[in-house]
Design an enzyme around this catalytic site. Structure first.
Site, PDB file in Angstrom:
ATOM      1  N   LYS A   1      27.935  25.930 -32.636  1.00  0.00           N
ATOM      2  CA  LYS A   1      26.881  25.492 -33.551  1.00  0.00           C
ATOM      3  C   LYS A   1      26.411  24.069 -33.248  1.00  0.00           C
ATOM      4  CE  LYS A   1      30.087  23.952 -37.164  1.00  0.00           C
ATOM      5  NZ  LYS A   1      29.994  22.543 -36.849  1.00  0.00           N
ATOM      6  N   ASP A   2      27.238  23.287 -32.556  1.00  0.00           N
ATOM      7  CA  ASP A   2      26.883  21.907 -32.228  1.00  0.00           C
ATOM      8  C   ASP A   2      26.172  21.766 -30.892  1.00  0.00           C
ATOM      9  OD1 ASP A   2      28.107  21.045 -34.563  1.00  0.00           O
ATOM     10  OD2 ASP A   2      30.034  20.663 -33.589  1.00  0.00           O
TER      11      ASP A   2
ATOM     12  N   SER B   1      21.891  23.252 -43.848  1.00  0.00           N
ATOM     13  CA  SER B   1      21.060  24.089 -42.990  1.00  0.00           C
ATOM     14  C   SER B   1      19.760  24.490 -43.674  1.00  0.00           C
ATOM     15  CB  SER B   1      21.854  25.347 -42.621  1.00  0.00           C
ATOM     16  OG  SER B   1      21.022  26.364 -42.145  1.00  0.00           O
TER      17      SER B   1
ATOM     18  N   ARG C   1      19.808  28.331 -44.167  1.00  0.00           N
ATOM     19  CA  ARG C   1      20.563  28.776 -45.342  1.00  0.00           C
ATOM     20  C   ARG C   1      19.824  28.431 -46.628  1.00  0.00           C
ATOM     21  NH1 ARG C   1      24.477  26.532 -41.996  1.00  0.00           N
ATOM     22  NH2 ARG C   1      25.714  28.112 -40.952  1.00  0.00           N
TER      23      ARG C   1
ATOM     24  N   ARG D   1      26.168  16.581 -46.046  1.00  0.00           N
ATOM     25  CA  ARG D   1      26.776  16.272 -44.746  1.00  0.00           C
ATOM     26  C   ARG D   1      28.267  16.136 -44.948  1.00  0.00           C
ATOM     27  NH1 ARG D   1      24.412  13.260 -40.799  1.00  0.00           N
ATOM     28  NH2 ARG D   1      26.292  13.851 -39.689  1.00  0.00           N
TER      29      ARG D   1
ATOM     30  N   ASN E   1      32.504  16.966 -43.192  1.00  0.00           N
ATOM     31  CA  ASN E   1      33.341  18.068 -42.746  1.00  0.00           C
ATOM     32  C   ASN E   1      33.644  18.996 -43.915  1.00  0.00           C
ATOM     33  OD1 ASN E   1      35.552  16.980 -44.210  1.00  0.00           O
ATOM     34  ND2 ASN E   1      36.115  15.686 -42.490  1.00  0.00           N
ATOM     35  N   VAL E   2      34.378  20.049 -43.667  1.00  0.00           N
ATOM     36  CA  VAL E   2      34.637  21.070 -44.679  1.00  0.00           C
ATOM     37  C   VAL E   2      35.292  20.467 -45.923  1.00  0.00           C
ATOM     38  CG1 VAL E   2      35.959  23.174 -45.186  1.00  0.00           C
ATOM     39  CG2 VAL E   2      34.731  22.971 -43.015  1.00  0.00           C
TER      40      VAL E   2
ATOM     41  N   THR F   1      35.303  17.380 -47.008  1.00  0.00           N
ATOM     42  CA  THR F   1      34.363  16.485 -47.691  1.00  0.00           C
ATOM     43  C   THR F   1      33.348  17.282 -48.495  1.00  0.00           C
ATOM     44  OG1 THR F   1      34.601  14.799 -45.984  1.00  0.00           O
ATOM     45  CG2 THR F   1      32.593  14.704 -47.313  1.00  0.00           C
TER      46      THR F   1
END
Length: 168
Positions: free
Chosen positions: A80-81, A127, A130, A147, A149-150, A152
């Site tokens: 995805k990155d 996204s 989404r 924004r 990580n999971v 956060t």
């Protein structure tokens, strides 16, 4: 022989990297692996939504540069990155079987589905795709950018009074 593996420092990136290293160790137990954590532009700029930064490869450019410069021997990335074009001299060496590709909606305590959310509920996603999928299903939702990580993002449900967060 020692191979230095570059990766981002997020829990997900480190988990993926350790998985790859363990698979390689199964085939080559004599090889020593060292993980090198590399900060990327996407990691450093946390207060701006990704689509506003407008840069492809936000989470890989610095890692790719260390590959090109010989500071690391290989890198592990989430697909995805990845931008659509790789720099000259780099290639995808291997792409493992994909895990479950479905998204998940993590909801505030008390809700069990998207249908339980009240009108105007605040749901966060990083996204655009989404966002529009959610609005097609529930046009009344208030979709906000997020924004981090999971861990956060899940913590922001409480910290930012969100009703839910969509995670890949």
């Amino acid at each position: 022989m020692k191979i230095i593996v570059g990766t981002r420092g997020s829990k997900l990136a480190v988990t993926q990297t350790n998985w790859v290293i363990n698979k390689l160790k199964e085939k080559h137990p004599e090889v020593e692996f060292e993980t090198k954590i590399i900060k990327t532009k996407g990691d450093l700029i946390q207060n701006v939504s990704l689509d506003k930064i407008g840069d492809k490869g936000l989470f890989v450019k610095e890692i790719e540069q260390q590959l090109i410069d010989g500071q690391i021997d290989m890198a592990v990335h989430s697909m995805k990155d990845m931008p659509s074009n790789l720099p000259k001299g780099l290639k995808f060496a291997s792409i493992p079987k994909r895990e479950d590709a479905r998204d998940v909606l993590v909801l505030k305590e008390g809700y069990s589905s998207i249908n339980d959310l009240p009108n105007g509920a605040k749901v966060a996603t990083g996204s655009k795709r989404r966002k529009y999928q959610l609005l097609k299903y529930r046009p009344d939702l208030n979709i906000v950018p997020i924004r981090g990580n999971v861990d956060t993002r899940i913590r922001k449900i409480v910290d930012e009074n969100l009703d839910g967060v969509v995670l890949a």
